[in-house]
Design an enzyme around this catalytic site. Structure first.
Site, mmCIF file in Angstrom:
data_model
loop_
_atom_site.group_PDB
_atom_site.id
_atom_site.type_symbol
_atom_site.label_atom_id
_atom_site.label_comp_id
_atom_site.label_asym_id
_atom_site.label_seq_id
_atom_site.Cartn_x
_atom_site.Cartn_y
_atom_site.Cartn_z
ATOM 1 N N TYR A 11 0.802 -1.216 0.035
ATOM 2 C CA TYR A 11 0.706 -0.299 -0.323
ATOM 3 C C TYR A 11 1.488 1.483 0.684
ATOM 4 C CZ TYR A 11 -4.288 -2.951 0.785
ATOM 5 O OH TYR A 11 -5.312 -3.497 0.856
ATOM 6 N N ALA A 221 5.306 8.960 16.545
ATOM 7 C CA ALA A 221 4.440 10.386 17.622
ATOM 8 C C ALA A 221 3.172 10.438 16.463
ATOM 9 C CB ALA A 221 4.971 11.177 17.859
ATOM 10 N N ALA A 222 3.359 11.404 15.859
ATOM 11 C CA ALA A 222 2.146 11.825 14.747
ATOM 12 C C ALA A 222 0.862 10.488 14.477
ATOM 13 C CB ALA A 222 1.986 11.758 13.315
ATOM 14 N N ALA A 224 0.245 8.194 16.513
ATOM 15 C CA ALA A 224 -0.099 7.976 18.449
ATOM 16 C C ALA A 224 -1.666 9.469 18.483
ATOM 17 C CB ALA A 224 0.891 8.008 19.108
ATOM 18 N N CYS A 272 -2.283 0.590 10.190
ATOM 19 C CA CYS A 272 -0.897 1.668 10.612
ATOM 20 C C CYS A 272 -1.330 1.529 13.042
ATOM 21 C CB CYS A 272 -0.848 3.326 10.320
ATOM 22 S SG CYS A 272 0.105 2.798 9.136
ATOM 23 N N LYS A 275 -0.977 -0.668 15.570
ATOM 24 C CA LYS A 275 0.788 -1.375 15.612
ATOM 25 C C LYS A 275 1.573 0.020 15.787
ATOM 26 C CE LYS A 275 1.992 -1.529 11.101
ATOM 27 N NZ LYS A 275 3.330 -0.391 11.159
ATOM 28 N N PHE A 334 -11.440 -0.347 6.585
ATOM 29 C CA PHE A 334 -11.566 -0.391 7.481
ATOM 30 C C PHE A 334 -12.254 1.228 7.764
ATOM 31 C CE2 PHE A 334 -7.927 2.822 7.887
ATOM 32 C CZ PHE A 334 -7.031 2.477 6.536
ATOM 33 N N LYS A 335 -12.198 2.542 5.840
ATOM 34 C CA LYS A 335 -12.216 3.676 5.683
ATOM 35 C C LYS A 335 -12.840 3.944 4.671
ATOM 36 C CE LYS A 335 -9.089 5.992 5.525
ATOM 37 N NZ LYS A 335 -8.099 7.606 4.884
ATOM 38 N N ARG A 448 -20.927 6.034 11.715
ATOM 39 C CA ARG A 448 -20.521 6.660 10.839
ATOM 40 C C ARG A 448 -21.199 7.640 10.595
ATOM 41 N NH1 ARG A 448 -14.581 5.133 10.182
ATOM 42 N NH2 ARG A 448 -15.108 2.803 10.373
HETATM 43 P P1 NAD Z 1 2.163 -4.515 2.716
HETATM 44 O O1 NAD Z 1 1.927 -5.465 3.482
HETATM 45 O O2 NAD Z 1 0.622 -4.053 1.799
HETATM 46 O O3 NAD Z 1 3.400 -4.133 2.046
HETATM 47 C C1 NAD Z 1 4.715 -5.127 2.303
HETATM 48 C C2 NAD Z 1 5.447 -5.959 0.821
HETATM 49 O O4 NAD Z 1 6.214 -6.104 1.304
HETATM 50 C C3 NAD Z 1 4.467 -6.788 1.107
HETATM 51 O O5 NAD Z 1 3.726 -7.291 -0.258
HETATM 52 C C4 NAD Z 1 5.323 -7.968 1.402
HETATM 53 O O6 NAD Z 1 5.028 -9.283 -0.185
HETATM 54 C C5 NAD Z 1 6.600 -7.304 0.804
HETATM 55 N N1 NAD Z 1 7.980 -8.311 0.785
HETATM 56 C C6 NAD Z 1 8.159 -8.212 2.541
HETATM 57 N N2 NAD Z 1 9.186 -8.733 3.130
HETATM 58 C C7 NAD Z 1 9.911 -8.707 2.031
HETATM 59 C C8 NAD Z 1 11.106 -8.997 1.227
HETATM 60 N N3 NAD Z 1 12.699 -8.957 2.094
HETATM 61 N N4 NAD Z 1 11.542 -8.777 -0.076
HETATM 62 C C9 NAD Z 1 10.443 -8.621 -0.950
HETATM 63 N N5 NAD Z 1 9.791 -8.036 -0.378
HETATM 64 C C10 NAD Z 1 9.210 -7.703 0.682
HETATM 65 O O7 NAD Z 1 2.269 -3.006 3.669
HETATM 66 P P2 NAD Z 1 1.792 -1.502 3.874
HETATM 67 O O8 NAD Z 1 1.131 -0.999 3.681
HETATM 68 O O9 NAD Z 1 2.817 -1.119 2.609
HETATM 69 O O10 NAD Z 1 2.901 -1.395 4.672
HETATM 70 C C11 NAD Z 1 4.470 -0.928 4.740
HETATM 71 C C12 NAD Z 1 4.699 -0.061 5.382
HETATM 72 O O11 NAD Z 1 5.284 1.913 5.751
HETATM 73 C C13 NAD Z 1 5.380 -0.306 7.475
HETATM 74 O O12 NAD Z 1 5.877 -0.410 8.182
HETATM 75 C C14 NAD Z 1 3.631 0.415 7.995
HETATM 76 O O13 NAD Z 1 3.414 0.748 9.176
HETATM 77 C C15 NAD Z 1 4.085 1.547 6.586
HETATM 78 N N6 NAD Z 1 3.160 2.687 6.652
HETATM 79 C C16 NAD Z 1 2.032 2.469 5.744
HETATM 80 C C17 NAD Z 1 0.431 3.418 5.583
HETATM 81 C C18 NAD Z 1 -0.340 2.527 5.067
HETATM 82 O O14 NAD Z 1 -1.372 3.387 4.924
HETATM 83 N N7 NAD Z 1 -0.699 1.532 4.527
HETATM 84 C C19 NAD Z 1 1.017 4.235 5.701
HETATM 85 C C20 NAD Z 1 2.200 4.350 6.168
HETATM 86 C C21 NAD Z 1 3.407 3.715 6.525
HETATM 87 C C1 UDX Z 2 -3.146 6.853 9.391
HETATM 88 C C2 UDX Z 2 -2.432 7.976 8.944
HETATM 89 O O1 UDX Z 2 -3.704 9.057 9.130
HETATM 90 C C3 UDX Z 2 -1.461 8.069 8.183
HETATM 91 O O2 UDX Z 2 -0.598 9.646 7.746
HETATM 92 C C4 UDX Z 2 -0.780 7.331 7.715
HETATM 93 O O3 UDX Z 2 0.584 7.280 7.224
HETATM 94 C C5 UDX Z 2 -1.271 5.681 8.415
HETATM 95 O O4 UDX Z 2 -2.306 5.672 8.999
HETATM 96 P P1 UDX Z 2 -4.965 5.702 7.285
HETATM 97 O O5 UDX Z 2 -5.214 4.167 8.534
HETATM 98 O O6 UDX Z 2 -4.986 5.445 5.684
HETATM 99 O O7 UDX Z 2 -3.729 6.661 7.345
HETATM 100 O O8 UDX Z 2 -6.492 5.830 7.783
HETATM 101 P P2 UDX Z 2 -6.859 7.707 8.295
HETATM 102 O O9 UDX Z 2 -7.795 8.039 7.994
HETATM 103 O O10 UDX Z 2 -5.832 7.697 9.400
HETATM 104 O O11 UDX Z 2 -8.138 6.261 9.287
HETATM 105 C C6 UDX Z 2 -7.245 5.760 10.117
HETATM 106 C C7 UDX Z 2 -8.782 4.996 10.807
HETATM 107 O O12 UDX Z 2 -9.673 6.344 11.966
HETATM 108 C C8 UDX Z 2 -10.089 5.249 10.396
HETATM 109 O O13 UDX Z 2 -11.201 4.101 10.329
HETATM 110 C C9 UDX Z 2 -11.225 6.166 10.253
HETATM 111 O O14 UDX Z 2 -12.431 5.379 9.394
HETATM 112 C C10 UDX Z 2 -11.052 6.490 11.585
HETATM 113 N N1 UDX Z 2 -11.335 7.719 11.500
HETATM 114 C C11 UDX Z 2 -10.225 8.789 10.732
HETATM 115 C C12 UDX Z 2 -12.425 7.664 12.077
HETATM 116 O O15 UDX Z 2 -12.780 6.835 12.896
HETATM 117 N N2 UDX Z 2 -12.377 9.486 12.489
HETATM 118 C C13 UDX Z 2 -12.089 10.292 12.164
HETATM 119 O O16 UDX Z 2 -12.216 11.430 12.434
HETATM 120 C C14 UDX Z 2 -11.385 9.970 11.305
#
Ligand code: NAD
Ligand code: UDX
Length: 481
Positions: A11, A221-222, A224, A272, A275, A334-335, A448
């Site tokens: 993602y 922190a952000a 949280a 996120c 976790k 989840f949203k 919601r």
């Molecule tokens: P995800 O599970 O969608 O993608 C991670 C990918 O990494 C998977 O496709 C997996 O197969 C691959 N992978 C794992 N180990 C590997 C390896 N050794 N070599 C090659 N590929 C490998 O995860 P995500 O949602 O993209 O999140 C990635 C990171 O970014 C996490 O630390 C998450 O906390 C952070 N993050 C996520 C979001 C979000 O909105 N999803 C936002 C900000 C930060």
């Molecule tokens: C979050 C952070 O916003 C983003 O900055 C970070 O990089 C990844 O984690 P995300 O989880 O994709 O992003 O979506 P977000 O819009 O933050 O919503 C998280 C959850 O909170 C959802 O289930 C959403 O429906 C809920 N939410 C959000 C509420 O219940 N009320 C609100 O006012 C806002």
């Protein structure tokens, strides 16, 4: 031509690299992953592996030009000058720190691959969300496994995009944060190199540079703070229901508080928030700060409370039993605007309703039946008491849960409708048509605040809107805990 490789096509890795490729046509960007189905999905012409508004267009414009998706991790890491690591960092489920600490297995294995295959100096960019000081550990792994004097510069560049708005967030980020070793010339050069990539489209004053550990901790922190805001408004929502007060709008008018991220809900979900807070809790405990740990832990406790409070409200309103009653669930993601179901509150709500023997009929415009079944049958790890909770058995799922591709079909013959995701289309449904096809009294539980409760009450529904004054029917029902 500079080459960027990103390990992890999820993602974050997929959309982030697609936007870098779009904005920097002179840079070759390759996204690699060990998961062949994921890479096939990114290369597919009809459906990308993730649903994200606007992403198809960005990918279509650069794929095959300067954007590639590949399973050949070794080759593309070896060829790149900048390697992003965007692998998953879930919560550990066993061993030391189980239930709280981040599992860095994938991160470490990516670092070892980089060390194994590199034949030239590299900038390694920590994109995944990791515990503070992870970069230092990665530096050690790379330095101790370095071949032929190859030098690595580690940067922390956490990602702040939110799902459903990822493309817009990447086009116009509030800030880009780059942490590096500003005390060395090589560290400063690495920061400047990454900054020059973002500077192609992000105004300079939005690119913040700092040290490694500040960048790492800023991300935790952000998240949280954001989650704490939702738990605060959700805690107040319970008091609003009990007292008939309605406060979110008036407190959001205070410019110091602001109106965004103040929507009461059935609970926050997503991969996120929970976790990252658990990770923060663990770090605080490790640094001997139990009071700080317990403050943040409470944010998740309120979130769990909000989900079970919703289920209790449904059951108690319907004469304290939902056994054998059909309950339509509108929204499972989840949203809105995502098909992602990781930690979605809908899983807990559906399990709670089925636990009371309801028959649940789910409709979500982006979530498949297969995904719903997988989620409900999955082992759920209890963060508070580290152990696996019983998943729903396949026979229980088969008897009690069905997935419908139409909201009206889901609600046909139902006793109640629960809205669990704020999809825009749920605002435009013909609720009179739905009401006519339901058992009476017909209940609508809006987790919601999607519908106008007064209009639905005029139709005849008994309406519960989270955080809003209760209608007469619900006030007469026994209090829920
Ligand atoms: P995800 O599970 O969608 O993608 C991670 C990918 O990494 C998977 O496709 C997996 O197969 C691959 N992978 C794992 N180990 C590997 C390896 N050794 N070599 C090659 N590929 C490998 O995860 P995500 O949602 O993209 O999140 C990635 C990171 O970014 C996490 O630390 C998450 O906390 C952070 N993050 C996520 C979001 C979000 O909105 N999803 C936002 C900000 C930060
Ligand atoms: C979050 C952070 O916003 C983003 O900055 C970070 O990089 C990844 O984690 P995300 O989880 O994709 O992003 O979506 P977000 O819009 O933050 O919503 C998280 C959850 O909170 C959802 O289930 C959403 O429906 C809920 N939410 C959000 C509420 O219940 N009320 C609100 O006012 C806002």
């Amino acid at each position: 031509m500079v080459k960027i490789c990103c390990i992890g096509a999820g993602y974050v890795g997929g959309p982030t690299m697609a936007v870098i490729a779009l904005k920097c046509p002179d840079i070759e960007v390759v996204v690699v992953d060990i998961s062949a189905p994921r890479i096939d999905g990114w290369n597919s012409s009809d459906r990308l592996p993730i649903y994200e508004p606007g992403l198809d267009d960005v990918v279509r414009r650069c794929r095959g030009r300067n954007l590639l998706f590949s399973t050949d991790v070794e080759r593309h890491v070896a060829e790149a000058g900048i390697v992003f690591v965007s692998v998953n960092t879930p919560t550990k489920t066993r061993g030391l720190g189980a239930g709280k600490a981040a599992d860095l297995t994938y991160w470490e294995s990516a670092a070892r691959i980089i060390a194994d295959v590199s034949r030239s100096d590299k900038i390694v960019v920590e994109k995944s969300t990791v515990p503070v000081k992870t970069a230092e550990a990665i530096e050690k792994i790379l330095a101790h496994n370095s071949k032929d004097g190859i030098r690595y510069q580690i940067l922390s560049n956490p990602e702040f995009l939110a799902e459903g708005t990822a493309v817009d967030d990447l086009f116009k980020p509030d800030r880009v944060l780059i942490g590096g070793r500003s005390e060395t010339p090589e560290g400063r050069a690495a920061v400047a190199a990454l900054k020059s990539v973002y500077a192609r489209w992000v105004p300079e004053d939005r690119i913040i540079t700092t040290n490694l550990w500040s960048a790492e901790l800023s991300k935790l922190a952000a998240n949280a703070f954001l989650a704490q805001r939702i738990s605060s408004v959700n805690a107040i929502s319970a008091l609003c229901e009990a007292t008939g007060a309605d406060v979110a709008n008036s407190i959001g008018k205070d410019s110091r508080i602001g109106p965004r991220f103040l929507s009461a809900s059935v609970g926050f979900g997503g991969s996120c928030f929970q976790k990252d807070i658990l990770n923060l809790v663990y770090i605080c405990e490790c640094y001997g700060l139990p009071e700080v740990a317990s403050y943040w832990r409470q944010v998740i406790r309120i979130n769990d409370y909000q989900k079970s409070r919703f289920v209790n409200r449904v059951v108690s309103s319907m004469f304290n039993t939902v056994a054998g009653k059909k309950v339509a669930v509108l929204g499972f993601a989840f949203k809105k605007d995502t098909g992602d179901t990781r930690e979605t509150p809908a899983i807990d709500v559906c399990k709670g309703l089925v636990g009371d023997k309801a028959v649940v009929s789910i409709y979500d415009p982006q979530v498949t039946e297969e995904q719903v079944q997988r989620d409900l049958a999955m082992n759920k790890f209890d963060w508070d008491h580290p152990r696996h909770l019983q998943p729903m058995s396949p026979s229980v799922v088969a008897r009690h849960v069905s997935v419908s591709w139409d909201a009206y079909e889901a609600a046909k013959g139902a006793h109640a409708v629960c809205i669990l995701t704020e999809w825009d289309e749920f605002r435009r449904l013909d609720y009179q048509r739905m009401y006519d096809a339901m058992h009476k009294p017909a209940f609508l539980f809006d987790g919601r605040n999607v519908v106008d409760p007064d209009r639905l009450r005029e139709i005849g529904f008994v309406v519960y809107s989270i955080g809003k004054p209760l209608d007469g029917w619900l006030k007469d029902m026994p209090a829920v805990a």
